[in-house]
Design a protein around this motif. Structure first.
Motif, PDB file in Angstrom:
ATOM      1  N   TRP A  21       0.800  -1.220   0.000  1.00  0.00           N
ATOM      2  CA  TRP A  21       0.000   0.000   0.000  1.00  0.00           C
ATOM      3  C   TRP A  21       0.835   1.273   0.000  1.00  0.00           C
ATOM      4  O   TRP A  21       0.405   2.287  -0.544  1.00  0.00           O
ATOM      5  N   PRO A  23       3.668   3.398  -1.607  1.00  0.00           N
ATOM      6  CA  PRO A  23       4.106   3.358  -3.021  1.00  0.00           C
ATOM      7  C   PRO A  23       5.601   3.086  -3.173  1.00  0.00           C
ATOM      8  O   PRO A  23       6.351   3.892  -3.731  1.00  0.00           O
ATOM      9  N   SER A 173       0.778   0.666  -6.731  1.00  0.00           N
ATOM     10  CA  SER A 173       0.163   1.839  -6.115  1.00  0.00           C
ATOM     11  C   SER A 173       0.920   3.107  -6.504  1.00  0.00           C
ATOM     12  O   SER A 173       0.318   4.158  -6.745  1.00  0.00           O
ATOM     13  N   THR A 194      -6.682   3.560  -6.249  1.00  0.00           N
ATOM     14  CA  THR A 194      -5.593   2.587  -6.355  1.00  0.00           C
ATOM     15  C   THR A 194      -5.897   1.335  -5.550  1.00  0.00           C
ATOM     16  O   THR A 194      -5.669   0.212  -6.010  1.00  0.00           O
TER      17      THR A 194
END
Length: 277
Positions: A21, A23, A173, A194
């Protein structure tokens, strides 16, 4: 059951739950961790494991956002149910590019990009992009402030950015958030879309990897099944906390810290590759 192997899988589950989660590339981190903490498992199993473990993380999204994602909820009005179906249609449309190209080029990507140097380069390149994009948008007001106002055209563009994440080290993501911000989405909308975009993509990718694993003459024994389940459960639990942290974090902060992290990590990896590999 090898206790050391279980500890390694728990660690991999923690890594997956954090990096899916944020990035910073979950697949890239799992590939890198595997260089130093190797499971007692075959190459085919690890290629499948590194994708399927992401199902645990994706299920965390389903649980946290179940009400928002459920078009059949008895507590929703007809208009709210329609809006939920519209959201799902945007998610499905945005999932098509990565789904099609992922199927076509999976073997090629496995052979050429699941390695130290490509992962490190992608970490650095997209780390720089995060900083550039955030600096570019510093004084700009986003035009898309809610998921309901996200257009089909923007959803498809975000889906095209997701294609970039097929290369390990990019971050699914990360790529989609950059694309969403560039085309006017707020950080909050970019992050939420996302999350939702990962549901069909990762279920499809996991199913494909399992079928490919079996097609290559492998079968799941009790040990492999247990390791996979442990990894998924740990990734699920960790993801619950990480998703809530990220959504609170971006209310007051931008993504530049993740860009700097990527650059530092990628540089360390290249240095290791040059001097110690």
């Amino acid at each position: 059951m090898d206790f050391i192997n279980i500890l390694k899988v728990i660690f991999l589950g923690v890594v997956e739950g954090i990096t899916e989660w944020l990035p910073i590339s979950s697949t890239g981190h799992l590939i890198l961790v595997d260089e130093f903490i190797k499971l007692n498992a075959s190459k085919d199993f690890m290629e499948m494991f590194n994708v399927v473990i992401q199902l645990g993380a994706i299920l965390a999204v389903v649980v946290i956002y179940f009400s928002k994602l459920n078009p059949f909820s008895s507590t929703k009005t007809a208009g709210q149910k329609k809006a939920t179906w519209v959201l799902w249609s945007k998610v499905v449309i945005a999932s098509v590019p990565a789904g099609v190209l992922g199927l076509l080029f999976d073997d090629f990507l496995e052979e050429h990009f699941h390695k130290f140097l490509p992962v490190a380069l992608m970490l650095i390149i997209y780390g720089i992009l995060f900083i550039v994009v955030e600096n570019r948008n510093k004084d700009r007001e986003p035009t898309t402030l809610t998921l309901g106002s996200l257009s089909y055209q923007t959803a498809m563009i975000i889906g095209m950015f997701q294609v970039l994440s097929l290369i390990p080290g990019t971050s699914r993501s990360g790529a989609t958030i950059i694309g969403a911000i560039l085309f006017g989405c707020s950080r909050y909308v970019a992050a939420e879309f996302t999350f939702f975009l990962g549901i069909p993509v990762m279920f499809g990718a996991s199913g494909y990897k399992i079928l490919k694993f079996i097609k290559n003459g492998n079968s799941f024994d009790l040990t492999q099944t247990t390791l996979l389940l442990i990894g998924c459960v740990v990734a699920f639990v960790v993801s619950i906390f990480v998703i809530k942290f990220l959504m609170n974090y971006i209310k007051k902060h931008d993504f530049k810290v993740f860009g700097w992290y990527r650059i530092v990590l990628g540089t360390i990896i290249i240095a290791y590759w040059l001097f110690f590999s």
